[in-house]
Design a protein around this motif. Structure first.
Motif, PDB file in Angstrom:
ATOM      1  N   THR A 253      -2.738 -68.531  16.707  1.00 39.54           N
ATOM      2  CA  THR A 253      -3.640 -67.580  16.063  1.00 39.54           C
ATOM      3  C   THR A 253      -4.464 -68.304  15.003  1.00 39.54           C
ATOM      4  O   THR A 253      -3.957 -69.199  14.325  1.00 39.54           O
ATOM      5  CB  THR A 253      -2.852 -66.439  15.397  1.00 39.54           C
ATOM      6  OG1 THR A 253      -2.015 -65.812  16.375  1.00 39.54           O
ATOM      7  CG2 THR A 253      -3.782 -65.399  14.799  1.00 39.54           C
ATOM      8  N   GLU A 263     -16.653 -64.078   9.151  1.00 38.30           N
ATOM      9  CA  GLU A 263     -16.920 -64.519  10.512  1.00 38.30           C
ATOM     10  C   GLU A 263     -17.470 -65.937  10.481  1.00 38.30           C
ATOM     11  O   GLU A 263     -18.070 -66.354   9.482  1.00 38.30           O
ATOM     12  CB  GLU A 263     -17.924 -63.588  11.204  1.00 38.30           C
ATOM     13  CG  GLU A 263     -17.406 -62.173  11.409  1.00 38.30           C
ATOM     14  CD  GLU A 263     -18.404 -61.290  12.135  1.00 38.30           C
ATOM     15  OE1 GLU A 263     -19.624 -61.564  12.026  1.00 38.30           O
ATOM     16  OE2 GLU A 263     -17.980 -60.326  12.814  1.00 38.30           O
ATOM     17  N   ARG A 289      -9.986 -62.895  22.070  1.00 42.99           N
ATOM     18  CA  ARG A 289      -9.910 -61.746  21.164  1.00 42.99           C
ATOM     19  C   ARG A 289      -9.314 -60.564  21.906  1.00 42.99           C
ATOM     20  O   ARG A 289      -9.631 -60.320  23.074  1.00 42.99           O
ATOM     21  CB  ARG A 289     -11.296 -61.379  20.640  1.00 42.99           C
ATOM     22  CG  ARG A 289     -11.305 -60.146  19.722  1.00 42.99           C
ATOM     23  CD  ARG A 289     -12.639 -59.996  19.029  1.00 42.99           C
ATOM     24  NE  ARG A 289     -12.904 -61.184  18.233  1.00 42.99           N
ATOM     25  CZ  ARG A 289     -14.131 -61.642  17.950  1.00 42.99           C
ATOM     26  NH1 ARG A 289     -15.188 -61.007  18.412  1.00 42.99           N
ATOM     27  NH2 ARG A 289     -14.288 -62.721  17.234  1.00 42.99           N
ATOM     28  N   GLN A 290      -8.456 -59.844  21.204  1.00 42.88           N
ATOM     29  CA  GLN A 290      -7.847 -58.655  21.784  1.00 42.88           C
ATOM     30  C   GLN A 290      -8.872 -57.535  21.884  1.00 42.88           C
ATOM     31  O   GLN A 290      -9.504 -57.159  20.896  1.00 42.88           O
ATOM     32  CB  GLN A 290      -6.681 -58.188  20.910  1.00 42.88           C
ATOM     33  CG  GLN A 290      -5.998 -56.921  21.388  1.00 42.88           C
ATOM     34  CD  GLN A 290      -5.324 -57.122  22.737  1.00 42.88           C
ATOM     35  OE1 GLN A 290      -4.461 -57.979  22.881  1.00 42.88           O
ATOM     36  NE2 GLN A 290      -5.729 -56.346  23.736  1.00 42.88           N
ATOM     37  N   LYS A 336      -6.933 -59.460  26.557  1.00 43.46           N
ATOM     38  CA  LYS A 336      -7.702 -60.351  25.684  1.00 43.46           C
ATOM     39  C   LYS A 336      -8.847 -60.959  26.499  1.00 43.46           C
ATOM     40  O   LYS A 336      -8.713 -61.185  27.701  1.00 43.46           O
ATOM     41  CB  LYS A 336      -6.817 -61.482  25.133  1.00 43.46           C
ATOM     42  CG  LYS A 336      -5.642 -61.025  24.293  1.00 43.46           C
ATOM     43  CD  LYS A 336      -4.880 -62.236  23.774  1.00 43.46           C
ATOM     44  CE  LYS A 336      -3.657 -61.831  22.951  1.00 43.46           C
ATOM     45  NZ  LYS A 336      -2.570 -61.311  23.797  1.00 43.46           N
ATOM     46  N   ILE A 363     -16.602 -65.703  15.531  1.00 41.34           N
ATOM     47  CA  ILE A 363     -15.152 -65.891  15.538  1.00 41.34           C
ATOM     48  C   ILE A 363     -14.574 -65.337  14.246  1.00 41.34           C
ATOM     49  O   ILE A 363     -15.190 -65.415  13.187  1.00 41.34           O
ATOM     50  CB  ILE A 363     -14.799 -67.377  15.704  1.00 41.34           C
ATOM     51  CG1 ILE A 363     -15.515 -67.948  16.947  1.00 41.34           C
ATOM     52  CG2 ILE A 363     -13.296 -67.573  15.800  1.00 41.34           C
ATOM     53  CD1 ILE A 363     -15.183 -67.245  18.243  1.00 41.34           C
ATOM     54  N   ARG A 364     -13.358 -64.770  14.315  1.00 43.57           N
ATOM     55  CA  ARG A 364     -12.740 -64.136  13.153  1.00 43.57           C
ATOM     56  C   ARG A 364     -11.298 -64.589  12.992  1.00 43.57           C
ATOM     57  O   ARG A 364     -10.646 -65.001  13.968  1.00 43.57           O
ATOM     58  CB  ARG A 364     -12.750 -62.613  13.310  1.00 43.57           C
ATOM     59  CG  ARG A 364     -14.119 -61.999  13.533  1.00 43.57           C
ATOM     60  CD  ARG A 364     -13.991 -60.554  13.935  1.00 43.57           C
ATOM     61  NE  ARG A 364     -15.296 -59.984  14.329  1.00 43.57           N
ATOM     62  CZ  ARG A 364     -15.434 -58.916  15.098  1.00 43.57           C
ATOM     63  NH1 ARG A 364     -14.360 -58.304  15.575  1.00 43.57           N
ATOM     64  NH2 ARG A 364     -16.637 -58.465  15.384  1.00 43.57           N
ATOM     65  N   ASP A 367      -8.240 -63.956  15.672  1.00 45.08           N
ATOM     66  CA  ASP A 367      -8.471 -64.321  17.066  1.00 45.08           C
ATOM     67  C   ASP A 367      -7.419 -65.327  17.502  1.00 45.08           C
ATOM     68  O   ASP A 367      -6.826 -66.041  16.679  1.00 45.08           O
ATOM     69  CB  ASP A 367      -9.878 -64.931  17.235  1.00 45.08           C
ATOM     70  CG  ASP A 367     -10.982 -63.884  17.131  1.00 45.08           C
ATOM     71  OD1 ASP A 367     -10.679 -62.684  17.235  1.00 45.08           O
ATOM     72  OD2 ASP A 367     -12.140 -64.271  16.923  1.00 45.08           O
TER      73      ASP A 367
END
Length: 372
Positions: A253, A263, A289-290, A336, A363-364, A367
């Protein structure tokens, strides 16, 4: 002579400015280039750009080169300009001989596999991940030769610790905790570089004599309790990274980023909860990403945040009990989806730092970094 880390810091500050510039192609850049054995993306970009770290802009949006890491010896590249006048490299359908000396290098089985450290250098942050226990054992700043909280190049700093005479030290500040999102375990602390100093008195802690250092480079104010490490500790990265997909499945993760922004994107640095027993420098992982879950009830399909309090309560209760909802009221847990790729470049015992090399969406933190 300037310390290597100091020179690297200066190079980075210059590179950040250049990376924001519009792409400028060298005047002597060829219209076509045939990939040779041993070429890297850095090498090829350097044929066309004075600042090769701008390579993502040169290669992006080319359907002929969906993945610029997968070009091979013998591939012929052509310089074109898009409708907006931006230069782009594309791969030819076939090689066109440009001169009597031009020859095709037979295509090998191996794609261009390596990424030089020089390509990463403009984007590196001299941040480290160190446990609080280790930090507590390091020498630390007591004060300065003047009564001020804003120490500058002209000040002498005093250190609690026995230092090596004339050795360069990096001064770090203990930062935020890096926490595993599943176990909630503190994996390490961020340590941010604030200065480079050099010891001119070694000190003697046993007899209450502080070490003395002079500042050689300063990024921000130095504070009491900032700690010291030999300047090159944790900075000896390989000259080349062999980029490869791990052979085993991997589930990690993104737990933080170097910028601390909400982000981030291509060429930003992120922190993973994957340590040295799981990843190695050069490993390329997918970023996933979910997708949001959907509650499908009497009022039709709705995302969780749009559901009523009662629907959320039913959903959470069923999830906790591990039971299925009735047919008229069901929660759909979605898969995902891939949103980018990253490459690991610095590895610690419990965490690792990675560079985002591709992303379709911002992207975060949260993720996933995976290999399925």
């Amino acid at each position: 002579m300037r310390h290597p880390l100091v020179a690297a810091m200066l190079a980075i500050s210059c590179a950040f400015t250049a990376s924001a510039d519009v792409l400028t192609i060298k005047k002597d850049a060829p219209k076509q280039y045939v990939v040779k054995k041993g070429d890297t993306l850095w090498d090829i970009s350097g044929v066309y750009l004075n600042e090769p770290w701008q390579w993502p802009d040169l290669w992006q949006m080319n359907p002929q080169i969906a993945n610029p890491h997968l070009i091979y010896p013998g591939d012929a590249l052509t310089l074109i300009y898009d409708k907006d006048g931006n230069p782009r490299l594309v791969k030819n359908a076939r090689y066109k001989k440009l001169s009597p000396e031009g020859r095709i290098t037979p295509k090998g089985k191996q794609a261009v596999p390596t990424l030089p450290l020089e390509l990463l250098r403009p984007y590196l942050s001299y941040e480290q991940a160190i446990s609080a226990d280790v930090i507590a054992e390091k020498p630390y700043i007591l004060g300065a030769s003047v009564n001020t909280k804003m120490n500058t190049m002209d000040h002498i700093l005093y250190v609690k610790g026995d230092l090596n005479l004339n050795e360069a030290y990096a001064v770090y500040r203990k930062g935020s905790e890096l926490i595993d999102p599943t176990s909630q375990e503190v994996l390490a602390n961020k340590a941010e570089l604030v200065a480079i100093v050099r010891a001119f008195r070694s000190g003697d802690v046993a007899n209450g004599i502080p070490a003395s250092v002079k500042i050689e480079l300063i990024k921000q104010e130095i504070r009491p309790n900032d700690f010291l490490m030999p300047a090159m500790d944790g900075q000896l990265l390989p000259a080349y990274f062999t980029m490869k997909r791990p052979d085993t499945t991997m589930n990690g993760t993104i737990i933080s980023s170097a910028t601390e922004l909400r982000e981030f994107s291509t060429m930003d640095i992120v922190v993973l909860n994957l340590g040295s027993d799981q990843v190695k420098p050069g490993f390329v992982l997918d970023i996933q990403r979910q997708s949001p879950e959907v509650f499908d009830g009497a009022n039709g399909p709705r995302y969780r945040e749009d559901s009523t309090s009662l629907e959320k309560l039913i959903t959470d209760t069923n999830d906790f009990l591990g039971v299925e909802a009735d047919e008229d009221s069901k929660v759909w847990h979605m898969p995902k989806e891939k949103v980018g790729e990253l490459m690991v470049f610095k590895v610690y015992d419990t965490v690792s730092y990675a560079l985002i090399v591709k992303n379709q969406h911002p992207i975060r933190v949260g993720d996933y970094a995976v290999i399925n």
